[in-house]
Design an enzyme around this catalytic site. Sequence first.
Site, short mmCIF file in Angstrom:
data_model
loop_
_atom_site.label_atom_id
_atom_site.label_comp_id
_atom_site.label_asym_id
_atom_site.label_seq_id
_atom_site.Cartn_x
_atom_site.Cartn_y
_atom_site.Cartn_z
N CYS A 107 77.86 -19.36 58.60
CA CYS A 107 77.02 -19.78 57.39
C CYS A 107 77.60 -20.41 56.26
CB CYS A 107 76.22 -18.55 57.25
SG CYS A 107 75.89 -17.53 58.45
N1 SAJ Z 1 84.51 -14.72 50.94
C1 SAJ Z 1 85.54 -14.75 50.08
N2 SAJ Z 1 85.38 -14.17 48.75
C2 SAJ Z 1 84.26 -13.56 48.46
C3 SAJ Z 1 83.22 -13.37 49.08
C4 SAJ Z 1 83.31 -14.05 50.67
O1 SAJ Z 1 86.78 -15.37 50.38
O2 SAJ Z 1 84.18 -13.04 47.28
C5 SAJ Z 1 84.58 -15.13 52.36
C6 SAJ Z 1 84.67 -13.88 53.27
O3 SAJ Z 1 85.90 -13.51 53.62
C7 SAJ Z 1 84.28 -14.83 54.60
C8 SAJ Z 1 83.13 -16.15 53.96
O4 SAJ Z 1 83.72 -16.08 52.61
O5 SAJ Z 1 85.27 -15.66 55.21
C9 SAJ Z 1 81.71 -15.76 54.00
O6 SAJ Z 1 81.54 -14.42 53.68
P1 SAJ Z 1 80.11 -13.71 53.24
O7 SAJ Z 1 80.53 -12.32 52.56
O8 SAJ Z 1 79.09 -14.60 52.81
O9 SAJ Z 1 79.84 -13.32 54.93
P2 SAJ Z 1 78.75 -13.89 56.05
O10 SAJ Z 1 79.06 -15.27 56.04
O11 SAJ Z 1 79.00 -13.13 56.96
O12 SAJ Z 1 77.32 -13.70 55.46
C10 SAJ Z 1 76.65 -14.36 54.56
C11 SAJ Z 1 75.84 -13.44 53.98
N3 SAJ Z 1 76.77 -12.53 52.88
C12 SAJ Z 1 76.28 -11.84 51.96
O13 SAJ Z 1 75.31 -12.29 51.31
C13 SAJ Z 1 77.11 -10.85 51.29
C14 SAJ Z 1 74.61 -14.09 53.30
O14 SAJ Z 1 75.02 -15.31 52.76
C15 SAJ Z 1 73.84 -14.75 54.43
O15 SAJ Z 1 72.74 -13.51 55.11
C16 SAJ Z 1 74.79 -14.94 55.67
O16 SAJ Z 1 75.90 -15.41 55.23
C17 SAJ Z 1 73.92 -16.25 56.56
O17 SAJ Z 1 73.59 -16.10 57.58
O18 SAJ Z 1 73.58 -17.16 55.92
#
Ligand code: SAJ
Length: 433
Positions: free
Chosen positions: A271
């Site tokens: 995503c």
């Molecule tokens: N990440 C970082 N630093 C951060 C947060 C995340 O490096 O501070 C990295 C994570 O390790 C990962 C990537 O970013 O590799 C994505 O992380 P994520 O927490 O956004 O997780 P996703 O992609 O599983 O889920 C996200 C959802 N996350 C949150 O809201 C916490 C949300 O944005 C959506 O519901 C989902 O993508 C989607 O389906 O769009």
Amino acid sequence: MSTLLDKIKRHEAQVAVIGIGYVGLPLATEMAKAGFRTVGYDKSDEKVRAVNAGRSYIKDIADADLAPLVKEGRLRASSDPSVLGAADVVVICVPTPLNKTKEPDNGFIIAAAEDLKPRLHKDQLVVLESTTFPGFTREVLLPKLQESGLKVGQDFYLCFSPERVDPGNPKYHTKNTPKVVGGTTPKCLAAIQAMYGEVIERLVPVSSTDAAEMVKLLENTFRAVNIGLVNEVAIMAQKLGLDSWEIIEAAASKPFGFMPFYPGPGLGGHCIPVDPLYLSWKLKTLKYEARFIELADDINTHMPHFVVEKVATALNGDKKAVNGSRVLVLGVAYKRDIDDVRESPALDVIELLQDRGAEVSYHDPWAASVRIGEHTLKSKPLDGLDGYDAVVIVTDHSNVDYARVVREARLVIDTRNATRKVRGEARGRVIGL
Ligand code: SAJ
């Protein structure tokens, strides 16, 4: 319209969910739990068999949730497209990846529309949940469905409602996460509000399907750009001789006007690295360059290289080259406490280390094996840590004993600050991002 609304009110409307993955299966389960006879339509026989056997393949859906619904006949799965014609409500939850040139690939939605078009019928509500660029529902999906001869807002209803599934989130799931809904016409909006209002606690209606598509892209672009910012902070902190995690944790003490994001080895998942590029691609067609998105993508995709440089410098500190060193990568899933390795930066880190001649193994309690190019690597037990020249923590799963890791490993490069509480017990050097 009234018959559809009556059927919804009486929970007699039949629902078909196209694509029963991490979005579709939880939605189908919630629809069935609310009393709607629901069928998951999917081309994967494996998924269809599992659902019909009451077995969940989605970590956030327990068999105990699924099996009773299947047993009572309220939820089933099928790979027969005729189920779409029998449905009063059809929800499309198929993947929307990027292609090799990082452009939107809406092929799965188009295929779903082709399956649906000949079976579209009067008083049917169609909802697209797959993330796509602003305008897709109106410009692409609507004309495709109207090739059936049916008219939107009169014969059938077409809406967009972005999925907001956060895999592994212990608190928010389909029912209690507010749901944005946009309709092609006012009657379309009324139809989705009636249907989703029976299943989801709070709806957030917006003025159009374009607006609903854009809401989703803003949400995920917000994350990608802020993660890109803190990754650049990590790069700047290294040049300034500062600890980026210390700086961010201290900034997070500000009770207003700040929201912490944390640096890491790169951006994983299907995503956050993908959705913003749907937006920048669309704007390119309108002769505008979405610079924040492109810059964040540059920085985030650079992070695996930054990590490998750090490993190389750390090994040099022990008078070793990457070439010939034994390196253990700790955690390959794209984020903690899940088993999904799609787009995981760990795969890039492994490949880059191998390209420089390192002998790379990995340990991940959630992922038994990963494909790296033509090869399959299997997760190694967390033993013999002192036999590695370096241990690189790439995913900070909660069920790993980091105290043991720092006690036994000669050199640790920690890209997730997973060892912050145990560094005092370290046998050798522990280097942060
Ligand atoms: N990440 C970082 N630093 C951060 C947060 C995340 O490096 O501070 C990295 C994570 O390790 C990962 C990537 O970013 O590799 C994505 O992380 P994520 O927490 O956004 O997780 P996703 O992609 O599983 O889920 C996200 C959802 N996350 C949150 O809201 C916490 C949300 O944005 C959506 O519901 C989902 O993508 C989607 O389906 O769009």
